[in-house]
Design a protein around this motif. Sequence first.
Motif, mmCIF file in Angstrom:
data_model
loop_
_atom_site.group_PDB
_atom_site.id
_atom_site.type_symbol
_atom_site.label_atom_id
_atom_site.label_comp_id
_atom_site.label_asym_id
_atom_site.label_seq_id
_atom_site.Cartn_x
_atom_site.Cartn_y
_atom_site.Cartn_z
ATOM 1 N N ILE A 44 -20.328 58.105 -41.764
ATOM 2 C CA ILE A 44 -20.485 59.259 -42.650
ATOM 3 C C ILE A 44 -19.615 59.025 -43.875
ATOM 4 C CG2 ILE A 44 -20.219 61.751 -42.889
ATOM 5 C CD1 ILE A 44 -20.662 61.993 -39.907
ATOM 6 N N ALA A 45 -20.255 59.058 -45.030
ATOM 7 C CA ALA A 45 -19.564 58.699 -46.267
ATOM 8 C C ALA A 45 -19.610 59.844 -47.266
ATOM 9 C CB ALA A 45 -20.201 57.449 -46.886
ATOM 10 N N GLU A 46 -18.709 59.776 -48.234
ATOM 11 C CA GLU A 46 -18.746 60.739 -49.320
ATOM 12 C C GLU A 46 -20.035 60.570 -50.108
ATOM 13 O OE1 GLU A 46 -15.320 60.204 -51.704
ATOM 14 O OE2 GLU A 46 -13.976 61.277 -50.338
ATOM 15 N N PRO A 47 -20.510 61.602 -50.780
ATOM 16 C CA PRO A 47 -21.751 61.486 -51.550
ATOM 17 C C PRO A 47 -21.584 60.557 -52.745
ATOM 18 C CG PRO A 47 -20.691 63.594 -51.961
ATOM 19 C CD PRO A 47 -19.928 62.956 -50.846
ATOM 20 N N TYR A 48 -22.726 60.044 -53.234
ATOM 21 C CA TYR A 48 -22.682 59.167 -54.401
ATOM 22 C C TYR A 48 -22.334 59.939 -55.661
ATOM 23 C CZ TYR A 48 -24.701 55.366 -51.676
ATOM 24 O OH TYR A 48 -24.907 54.384 -50.753
ATOM 25 N N ILE A 49 -22.867 61.128 -55.787
ATOM 26 C CA ILE A 49 -22.616 61.917 -56.992
ATOM 27 C C ILE A 49 -22.395 63.370 -56.601
ATOM 28 C CG2 ILE A 49 -24.041 60.406 -58.462
ATOM 29 C CD1 ILE A 49 -26.171 62.614 -58.366
ATOM 30 N N ALA A 50 -21.830 64.118 -57.520
ATOM 31 C CA ALA A 50 -21.723 65.566 -57.407
ATOM 32 C C ALA A 50 -22.216 66.163 -58.719
ATOM 33 C CB ALA A 50 -20.288 65.984 -57.132
ATOM 34 N N LEU A 51 -23.024 67.195 -58.621
ATOM 35 C CA LEU A 51 -23.607 67.835 -59.795
ATOM 36 C C LEU A 51 -23.013 69.228 -59.988
ATOM 37 C CD1 LEU A 51 -27.397 66.959 -59.408
ATOM 38 C CD2 LEU A 51 -25.635 65.703 -60.670
ATOM 39 N N LYS A 52 -22.817 69.583 -61.250
ATOM 40 C CA LYS A 52 -22.346 70.911 -61.610
ATOM 41 C C LYS A 52 -23.283 71.484 -62.653
ATOM 42 C CE LYS A 52 -18.219 73.461 -63.044
ATOM 43 N NZ LYS A 52 -16.800 73.339 -63.475
ATOM 44 N N ASN A 53 -23.778 72.681 -62.392
ATOM 45 C CA ASN A 53 -24.829 73.264 -63.226
ATOM 46 C C ASN A 53 -24.275 74.075 -64.388
ATOM 47 O OD1 ASN A 53 -26.715 76.096 -63.353
ATOM 48 N ND2 ASN A 53 -27.766 74.143 -63.658
ATOM 49 N N ALA A 112 -37.800 75.279 -71.146
ATOM 50 C CA ALA A 112 -36.340 75.265 -71.304
ATOM 51 C C ALA A 112 -35.778 74.090 -70.534
ATOM 52 C CB ALA A 112 -35.737 76.572 -70.809
ATOM 53 N N GLN A 113 -34.519 73.816 -70.763
ATOM 54 C CA GLN A 113 -33.848 72.717 -70.072
ATOM 55 C C GLN A 113 -32.816 73.257 -69.082
ATOM 56 O OE1 GLN A 113 -32.229 70.158 -73.130
ATOM 57 N NE2 GLN A 113 -34.095 68.887 -73.154
ATOM 58 N N ILE A 114 -32.780 72.620 -67.914
ATOM 59 C CA ILE A 114 -31.723 72.886 -66.920
ATOM 60 C C ILE A 114 -30.865 71.635 -66.858
ATOM 61 C CG2 ILE A 114 -31.208 73.410 -64.512
ATOM 62 C CD1 ILE A 114 -33.888 74.836 -64.336
ATOM 63 N N VAL A 115 -29.613 71.789 -67.221
ATOM 64 C CA VAL A 115 -28.720 70.645 -67.390
ATOM 65 C C VAL A 115 -27.651 70.653 -66.296
ATOM 66 C CG1 VAL A 115 -27.119 69.478 -68.951
ATOM 67 C CG2 VAL A 115 -29.127 70.694 -69.875
ATOM 68 N N TRP A 116 -27.440 69.496 -65.720
ATOM 69 C CA TRP A 116 -26.403 69.295 -64.695
ATOM 70 C C TRP A 116 -25.406 68.250 -65.190
ATOM 71 C CZ3 TRP A 116 -27.061 71.973 -59.957
ATOM 72 C CH2 TRP A 116 -28.310 72.558 -59.773
ATOM 73 N N ASP A 117 -24.135 68.569 -65.097
ATOM 74 C CA ASP A 117 -23.103 67.572 -65.352
ATOM 75 C C ASP A 117 -22.965 66.688 -64.123
ATOM 76 O OD1 ASP A 117 -22.555 68.496 -67.899
ATOM 77 O OD2 ASP A 117 -21.042 69.921 -67.182
ATOM 78 N N VAL A 118 -22.844 65.381 -64.344
ATOM 79 C CA VAL A 118 -22.839 64.405 -63.254
ATOM 80 C C VAL A 118 -21.435 63.831 -63.066
ATOM 81 C CG1 VAL A 118 -23.803 62.250 -62.396
ATOM 82 C CG2 VAL A 118 -25.232 63.815 -63.742
ATOM 83 N N GLU A 119 -20.939 63.905 -61.833
ATOM 84 C CA GLU A 119 -19.698 63.229 -61.460
ATOM 85 C C GLU A 119 -20.051 62.097 -60.506
ATOM 86 O OE1 GLU A 119 -15.501 63.957 -59.014
ATOM 87 O OE2 GLU A 119 -16.940 65.608 -59.273
ATOM 88 N N HIS A 120 -19.788 60.864 -60.914
ATOM 89 C CA HIS A 120 -20.077 59.697 -60.079
ATOM 90 C C HIS A 120 -18.902 59.467 -59.126
ATOM 91 C CE1 HIS A 120 -23.729 58.194 -62.161
ATOM 92 N NE2 HIS A 120 -23.206 58.877 -63.179
ATOM 93 N N LYS A 121 -19.185 59.562 -57.822
ATOM 94 C CA LYS A 121 -18.119 59.370 -56.834
ATOM 95 C C LYS A 121 -18.047 57.931 -56.342
ATOM 96 C CE LYS A 121 -17.734 64.106 -55.181
ATOM 97 N NZ LYS A 121 -16.300 64.219 -55.454
ATOM 98 N N LYS A 122 -19.199 57.237 -56.335
ATOM 99 C CA LYS A 122 -19.220 55.820 -56.004
ATOM 100 C C LYS A 122 -20.524 55.240 -56.540
ATOM 101 C CE LYS A 122 -20.999 56.550 -51.293
ATOM 102 N NZ LYS A 122 -20.754 56.328 -49.856
ATOM 103 N N PRO A 123 -20.548 53.968 -56.843
ATOM 104 C CA PRO A 123 -21.741 53.380 -57.474
ATOM 105 C C PRO A 123 -22.919 53.297 -56.518
ATOM 106 C CG PRO A 123 -20.110 51.690 -56.958
ATOM 107 C CD PRO A 123 -19.453 52.995 -56.687
#
Length: 815
Positions: A702-711, A722-733
């Motif tokens: 069980i591993a941490e997720p690859y990315i985390a999104l913030k809306n 319209a556009q729905i935009v998510w900020d992307v946090e890369h946790k691992k490649p």
Amino acid sequence: MASLLALVTQWVLLSSSASAGPMVHHIESTLPRCGQRGTTVEVTLQGVFLKDPREIVFFRPGIKAVEVQQLPPLTPQVLVHSGRLEEQVRCKFVIESDCPLGEHPFRMRTATELTLLSTFWVTPFEVIPEGEPGQGGNDTLASAKSVPRNATVHGRVDTGRFADRDLYRVAGKAGEHLSVEVTSVWLTEKFYADSEFDLMVRILDAEEHELARNDDSALHVQDPIASVLLPKDGDYVVEVRQRIFKGGSNVYYLAHIGANLRPLAAYPAGGRAGKPLTTTLLGDPAGKLERSIKLPDQPGSFDHYEDAPTPLPLRVSEYDNVLEEQQAKETQVAQLPAALNGIIDQPGDADGFRLKVKKGDRYRVRVFARALGTPLDPRVTLRHVDANQPEIEGDDASHADRDLIGVSTSFHRKELLDPSFVWEPKHDGEYILTITDMRSLGDPTSVYRIEVEPTRDAVHTYLYAAVIDSAECPRLTSIAIPQGNRWTVNVLLAEAQGSRFKGELDIIAKGLPQGVRMIAPRVREGQKSVPVQFIAEPDTKQLGTLIELEAQPADGSRRIESGSHQAFPFLSHSGGRAWHSVLVDRYALAVTDPAPFSIELVQPSIPLSQSGELLMQVNLKRREGFNESVDFQFDWVPPGVQAQPTVTIPEGENSSQLRLFASPSAQPGNWKVAVTATTTGGSYYLGAGRTRVSSSFVDLNIAEPYIALKNKPAAVRRSEKAQIVWDVEHKKPFPGEAEAILLGLPKGVSVVEPAPRLKAGDKQLTFEVDASPDALLGQYKELTCEIVIRQAGQEIRQRTGKGILRVDPALAGSK
């Protein structure tokens, strides 16, 4: 493509729909229900899935089964909750002359299974069948069956259209004892029944004048006890009947009719291990009786029988007794630990003990009163001598407090009326311990024993399945290993009251037969269950035996207290509340005939990501001639992981897949997991009638997720985009590009294709959405994204982010 959210929802619904099922037990009837010490008794077991019986496995010594053989099939009968009588087995129970008295739980090993638990009773008296000649055949004084004293009548209350009473005639002389104990609730081997087993007893003279009666008793709860000194020479009559008429079938009972003493309590009710105990037996019609009893060397509970067919429970401790000083306001306790003993012998009585302690000490305070079968309903308070209010008080207790490990909270147990708690004094100095009856009652047999001792570190193992009515469930709690195959069972762990142990644990097996080995993953700190696997080599001897599983510190620095526990309910009702339960301190294990198949869980090449999904490959290896469908599933998954419900490999196929889903809180790390597979005949719910095997363990990472999104909250008007935009946090490649799926959109709003794809280094993920003219208005807070990453030929699905979209009305004049 079905979304991950939809799949998880579907799994939950499927799991809920399978939460109840037919309650099919292997053994529905064991007759006769008892035998005398030193005799051999022919016994018939009836039920279903009893073909090819091999062996009876008893949990207590002094009794064994021989000549186990199958009888011709029965005319099928359907019982309550889908139980069935179809097959029968006959054997002989050889009972040694020194066999322990009372209840003897057992299982039967067949060619392919270990049956559910049943019971048989051993009595010191000659067993006499009731032999009632038709309904009402022994219901009058004239037709009362003559029996000798010191006999156990094996009777049955006929609960047809009319209330039944059974009368037994016994001769006696003036001044002799006539003691009668009826075992019915405690005797039954039925899982489902009702109050038809709640019997009462009366002792009558030859003119039918009542000398004694009893319905319930403090010692045996629903089972009655009566004892008298006979007033004159002559015949007397024992009457057994229901207190209130209730229909039912096969309401068997044992009426122990003897010339024995029948004390109801002993004072003091215990002593120091390995030492003789001088005690007074109380409650016998002849008055108080002084006795010296040699106590066992091991602390714990101890049964003293005197000359009665059922015992008085006593306690054995590692420390000395302190007896109440009846004339003193408080009894001084010289030192702790100690066992404080007394009697609340009259209404309103209160006993006090003065203890000297240090601030911060930790004591376990346990009262034994109802657990000893006395009528006291105890309440305990502890107060510093300079205080006006108690620092701590105790009334009833939980199952865990009373060391009823693995006993469902739906089981009735008299011990729960006795308080048990951990006390950490807040001050140095003297405290007053006071004990009273909660109802302000008192009785010459209201004996109590309060054991005050330092808390100890202890972790126990137990087997339990959370199924309807807490029934025994062999598919989850049995251990029956086919030769050359594997069996995995979930072992649960429970800390004893007051234990402060922290750290990793190893599961240690005691008593494994030659050719059987165990694989038990290390138990992490705080983990409450662990899958434990048993492997039988192809040449392992087929047998049944008893084993123990202990939990010990993994670092080997010390030993802690640990034991094995399993509980079995009888005389239960829909919704639980079993009136009787059997507790054992070892687990039955069987090695059975080879299974016609084995199962392989393929080692996954990628991790399971938090908030993600993983598809697991399963392969079936069939023996020649076996072409039936096979069910498989995960019976254990790590905390925070959910498994897809049972999957079926159809007839003629040899592989399938099964999904796992990890919540955001799933604990990262490497875990051992296995699937179990069964044939599809028999009972799907409890598992009777099925052959079951396990795969080898594989590593689930069980591993941490690859990315985390913030809306960033968005809005769209009807008939607009319209556009729905998510900020992307890369946790691992991650390799290549990831597919992104937007979930949770309201009706009338859709993603404009092509949907965006996510690449390494992207800072934002933007979806363009289109609202139709009739899109649902309002604010929607359940938007989320499913990210699909392809790696090593498998899809890794991860759900992340929580977003908000507001749908507004179209502007005036817009089309």
